[in-house]
Every structure is written in C-alpha cells, then in structure tokens.
Write a protein that holds these residues in place. Structure first.
Motif, mmCIF file in Angstrom:
data_model
loop_
_atom_site.group_PDB
_atom_site.id
_atom_site.type_symbol
_atom_site.label_atom_id
_atom_site.label_comp_id
_atom_site.label_asym_id
_atom_site.label_seq_id
_atom_site.Cartn_x
_atom_site.Cartn_y
_atom_site.Cartn_z
ATOM 1 N N GLN A 23 61.338 39.826 46.485
ATOM 2 C CA GLN A 23 61.156 40.114 47.905
ATOM 3 C C GLN A 23 59.728 40.559 48.208
ATOM 4 N N GLU A 27 56.982 38.399 50.613
ATOM 5 C CA GLU A 27 56.297 38.968 51.776
ATOM 6 C C GLU A 27 54.779 38.941 51.598
ATOM 7 N N ASP A 30 53.701 35.190 51.644
ATOM 8 C CA ASP A 30 54.285 34.398 52.720
ATOM 9 C C ASP A 30 54.878 33.099 52.170
#
Length: 246
Positions: A23, A27, A30
């Motif tokens: 995760q 982030e 991207d």
C-alpha cells in the motif's frame, strides 16, 4: 517514471527502512497493486529484497527501526491470525497472562475462550479490547511510545516485575539462532525482558518472515521460549524442539 527507475527507487526505500508495504509503495509511486507486486516479485527473484505477504523486507534482513502498528497489521495478516488462534487456545481460566504489545499478540484477544483468565499488558489498545470482552486487566504505568502504542520505561518494568505469570505471549521483530529474539528499541526490549523473566511459560508469536531477521536489541534467547510460527518456515529451523509450526 520508467520501470527500472521505479524498481531502483523501491529497492532504495526498502533498504533504507528495512521494510515497505504494498500500500505504501502504491501511494508513493502512483502505481497499481498488480504493478507493485510484479516489481517485488522480480526483485525477490534477483534476491535484492525478500517479498512477504503485504510487502517486502530488505535482503540484509537487518531491522533497526520500528514500523507503525497500522503498517504491521498488513504484513502477513493471515499467518498472524492462524498463529494467534492457536495461542488463544492455550489460555485457561486459571492463567495469569502477560500479553506483549504488537499486532501478532493483539490478534489473540478475539479468540480467547477462557473467561476467567487475568491479563497484564503494556499495550493500551490490548487493554481496551480485553476490558471490552470483560476480562480482568492490569495496565502498568510508564511512558507511552505512540509509534507502537506501547508503555515503556522503568515504571513499566517495575510494575510488571510484581507479577508471576503462568503464560506470556510476546511479539518479536526478528529471530535468529545466534541473536535470539530481537527488537529495535532498547526500552521496549527491557519491558519484554522484564516480563519474560517472570513467565512460567513464554511463547513467541513469529510468522516465518521474521526468521533470519536481526534487530538491534536481544530480549530473549532462541531456546528459552516456545516459538509459534507458520508452515512457510525455512528447513534450517524446523528441527528445533521449541518451534511449533501451526
């Protein structure tokens, strides 16, 4: 960003921090989950890092920093729950239990069937969950380390040393035959060591990704505890009598 640039950046991040979650990498770069998992798989095949469920470890497997509770909850969650279910089955109504701070130990609470067991914990979240389930709970004093949501310090150790535990359940950031059970923070290590010394039976909840990992401070020797782990354990550890594969 080019594919090789992203892989190099992922590798740099994992090596600097010791760990990274899928995760977090999604982030930061991207990128989709499938892209990050593919990158980790390729880097793992080249032995540049170690891919685990939910993220990756540095290939050196030397962990000198704690990661947050929210990040740790993602890593190897299924294995942690399976181990926790077995650990919970060991608790009886006659037990006075020390429950160490950590995500692996936290999963135990939901599966405890012994309604009269007494608990001492240095984890604020664990204490709240145990109270909500109606258990008798003792929370020692001390300083709150917010990163791991644990109570630490001399006051914590002094309070814990007043008890005599029938069973203790501990988490560990790393575990090796030579260095034993290790954790990054010296104050957390002292709390673990204090509780460990007052347990009749001590259990380490340690999914297989933690084996071979060396953190900064040893709090228990490898053979001084019963180690509960999963079936992905490396063969070099499987012949030890104190290891229980769940």
């Amino acid at each position: 960003m080019l594919i090789d640039e992203r892989k190099n950046a992922i590798l740099k991040l994992v090596n600097e921090n010791g760990k990274a979650t899928v995760q977090e990498l999604m982030e930061l770069f991207d990128a989709s989950e499938s892209t990050i998992r593919r990158d980790l798989t390729e880097l793992d095949k080249k032995r540049l890092l170690v891919k685990v469920h939910g993220g990756a470890l540095a290939s050196s497997k030397e962990i000198t920093k704690d990661i947050s509770v929210s990040e740790r909850e993602i890593l190897n969650r299924d294995s942690k729950i399976t181990i926790a279910q077995y650990a919970a089955s060991l608790i009886t109504d006659k037990d006075v239990v020390y429950l160490d701070a950590g995500t692996s130990t936290g999963y135990i609470i939901e599966y405890i069937s012994a309604s009269k067991a007494v608990f001492v914990t240095n984890a604020i979240a664990h204490a709240r969950k145990l109270c909500n389930r109606g258990f008798e709970v003792y929370l020692p004093g001390g300083m709150v380390k917010m990163h791991t949501e644990a109570l630490i310090g001399a006051d914590t150790c002094e309070a814990i040393q007043k008890f005599h535990f029938t069973k203790g359940f501990f988490g560990s950031n790393g575990l090796t035959i030579q260095q034993g059970c290790t954790t990054p923070d010296v104050q957390e290590a002292k709390v673990k060591e204090s509780a460990f010394a007052h347990c009749k039976e001590s259990y380490i909840l340690c999914d297989s990704s933690k084996f071979g990992v060396i953190s900064s401070v040893t709090f228990a020797d490898f053979t001084d505890c019963i180690i509960l782990t999963d079936s992905n354990l490396s063969k070099i550890y499987q012949n030890y009598d104190n290891i229980k594969i769940i």
